[in-house]
Design an enzyme around this catalytic site. Structure first.
Site, PDB file in Angstrom:
ATOM      1  N   LYS A   7       0.836  -1.200   0.000  1.00 49.02           N
ATOM      2  CA  LYS A   7       0.000   0.000   0.000  1.00 49.02           C
ATOM      3  C   LYS A   7       0.873   1.253   0.000  1.00 49.02           C
ATOM      4  CE  LYS A   7      -3.867   2.081   2.553  1.00 49.02           C
ATOM      5  NZ  LYS A   7      -4.833   1.895   3.661  1.00 49.02           N
TER       6      LYS A   7
ATOM      7  N   SER B  15      -9.130   3.254   2.475  1.00 44.06           N
ATOM      8  CA  SER B  15      -8.015   3.741   1.691  1.00 44.06           C
ATOM      9  C   SER B  15      -7.201   2.648   1.008  1.00 44.06           C
ATOM     10  CB  SER B  15      -7.086   4.578   2.592  1.00 44.06           C
ATOM     11  OG  SER B  15      -6.582   3.805   3.670  1.00 44.06           O
TER      12      SER B  15
ATOM     13  N   SER C 262     -10.464   0.884   6.580  1.00 38.05           N
ATOM     14  CA  SER C 262      -9.796   1.020   5.283  1.00 38.05           C
ATOM     15  C   SER C 262      -9.289  -0.273   4.668  1.00 38.05           C
ATOM     16  CB  SER C 262      -8.627   2.001   5.398  1.00 38.05           C
ATOM     17  OG  SER C 262      -9.089   3.308   5.589  1.00 38.05           O
TER      18      SER C 262
END
Length: 475
Positions: A79, A155, A179
């Site tokens: 990520k 996210s 997220s």
């Protein structure tokens, strides 16, 4: 003939170790799929073919010598909110589009040490500040492969889109208010938010942090395999701990006794009703749990999220993002921030210390109410999201002032778990008549992550959701 991406991550590792496929072949397969499919998905911020092929070559050399490590030769995405030495880390911000760290974050280092082949950095909103993944770094928002006109949430939206589309076997993610779990739900995947302290936030350190890294995967066993690598405390962790048994073994071992499970579908927000498909998802899962011998009791949500609690959530979010973003970016590049980030920074500039402390106190009481209300239960069951993946642009309807309320109305089931520090997992439920995925959330007791993974694996065996794929899966 079965294509490599159709195998689970665990099966791919087995094939690597048995010599049935090389890491080079596996890596080339995934790089080809990324090259062909990612333009429509927005899953990656940065793809690193040269690094991936070098990692694969090293893995194949080790495998030829009979050496082994937990992720040896397996492709993986990281990520883009987490620093990676030698690979640009944008934090989803055009202001940091050229930033290349010199050191890895702790969890990133663990994944590299385990032998993972680093394919690149997955897409994320600017500074992880939204439950949709759209920024000024990539040309395309991260969308669910089930409908490329709808967000893959955020996210960790890029991570979820990549795994669901078969661009990665498994992915690294992070969860501060849902997220990891909400992107998993939008993409018919498994997403794990571990208990506080299980995965180290190093080099960060805080007395009050809700963010924790974890896996996004197609199966519970794949997620457990990755979590075993991540669950290694840094020596300076304030809350660090490790379980006595591995998650991989828990995911293959039956539960010793039935569990008592609380269930609710109420949103906790006045005027926000639960979506019918979210209710259906919980009802379906509750019925399956009952068939497996567990006790499911429907209760009222232990605490509402209106009034002071809603304001406290907003205040703490404003403070976290609005004070962090300017510290990462030089003054002459802050004009590149997106409007929502600018809005948060402006709001943070007027906050007082008393307001920050008050927000923390209100949210601590809110979290304690959940813990007390669930004391007699082993686990809790809720929807993961309030409805299906939303269309691109949905959150912009009321301007930057209205984004937070729209996001909370859709993701209202997840933030409380970050505050309590409990483990949670999002599991696929079903795909509706419009072809859109829906998920459910299971929440365990603090530091009972092993039990949570074991129950999730039991559900997976009874309802094999890994056989469901989006249209691009076979391309």
């Amino acid at each position: 003939m079965t294509e490599p991406h159709e195998l689970s991550a665990v099966a791919q590792l087995d094939a690597l170790r048995a010599g049935e496929i090389s890491s080079r072949e596996l890596t080339e397969h995934y790089l080809d799929r990324i090259d062909r499919l990612d333009a429509g998905l927005g899953a990656f911020v940065t793809v690193t073919p040269e690094i991936a092929m070098a990692d694969a070559a090293r893995a194949d050399e080790r495998l030829a010598r009979g050496e082994w490590s937990p992720l040896c030769g397996l492709p993986l995405g990281l990520k883009d909110l987490y620093p990676t030495a030698g690979i640009r880390t944008t934090f989803g911000s055009a202001a940091l589009a050229e930033y290349v760290p010199t050191e890895d974050a702790w969890a990133v280092g663990l994944l590299r040490q385990a032998g993972a082949v680093i394919m690149g950095k997955t897409n994320t909103p600017e500074f992880g500040a939204a439950c949709y993944t759209e920024n000024d770094v990539t040309a395309r928002p991260a969308v669910t492969p089930y409908d490329q006109g709808r967000y893959a949430s955020g996210s960790s939206g890029g991570a979820a889109a990549a795994v669901a589309a078969g661009l990665l076997p498994v992915a690294h993610a992070g969860d501060g208010a849902g997220s990891t779990r909400t992107p998993a739900a939008t993409c018919h995947l498994v997403g794990v938010k571990p208990s506080r302290g299980l995965v180290s936030p190093a080099p960060a350190s805080s007395f009050f942090s809700t963010v924790i890294e974890g896996p996004i995967a197609r199966t519970v066993r794949d997620a457990a395999m990755l979590l075993d690598v991540l669950a290694r405390p840094w020596p300076g962790d304030l809350y660090g701990w490790r379980p006595e048994t591995s998650f991989a073994s828990a995911a293959t071992r039956p539960l010793a006794r039935p569990r008592k499970i609380a269930m609710w579908t109420g949103t906790g927000l006045d005027g926000v009703t639960p979506h019918p498909q979210s209710v259906l998802a919980v009802q379906r899962t509750a019925g399956l749990l009952g068939e497996l011998g567990h006790e499911v009791h429907e209760i009222a949500i232990p605490a509402g999220c209106d009034g002071p609690v809603r304001q406290a959530l907003k205040d703490l979010f404003v403070y976290a993002v609005g004070t962090m973003a300017p510290t990462l970016v030089a003054a002459d590049r802050r004009h590149l921030f997106q409007p929502y980030t600018q809005h948060l920074i402006t709001a943070a500039e007027t906050m007082t210390a008393a307001e920050v402390v008050t927000a923390q106190t209100v949210l601590a009481r809110y979290a304690s109410t959940f813990l007390a209300g669930l004391d007699e239960f082993d686990l809790a069951l809720t929807p993961t999201t309030n409805g299906p993946p939303v269309p691109i642009g949905h959150y912009f309807a009321n301007g930057v002032d209205g984004e937070a309320d729209l996001m909370l109305g859709w993701s209202c089931y997840t933030p409380w778990v970050n505050l309590t520090g409990q483990p949670a997992i999002s599991l696929p439920s079903h795909v509706d008549g419009d072809g859109l995925p829906h998920g459910v959330q299971l929440v365990g007791r603090q530091r009972q992550d092993v039990e949570l993974l074991a129950l999730a694996a039991q559900l997976e065996d009874a309802s094999p959701w890994a056989d469901v794929h989006p249209p691009c899966w076979h391309q």
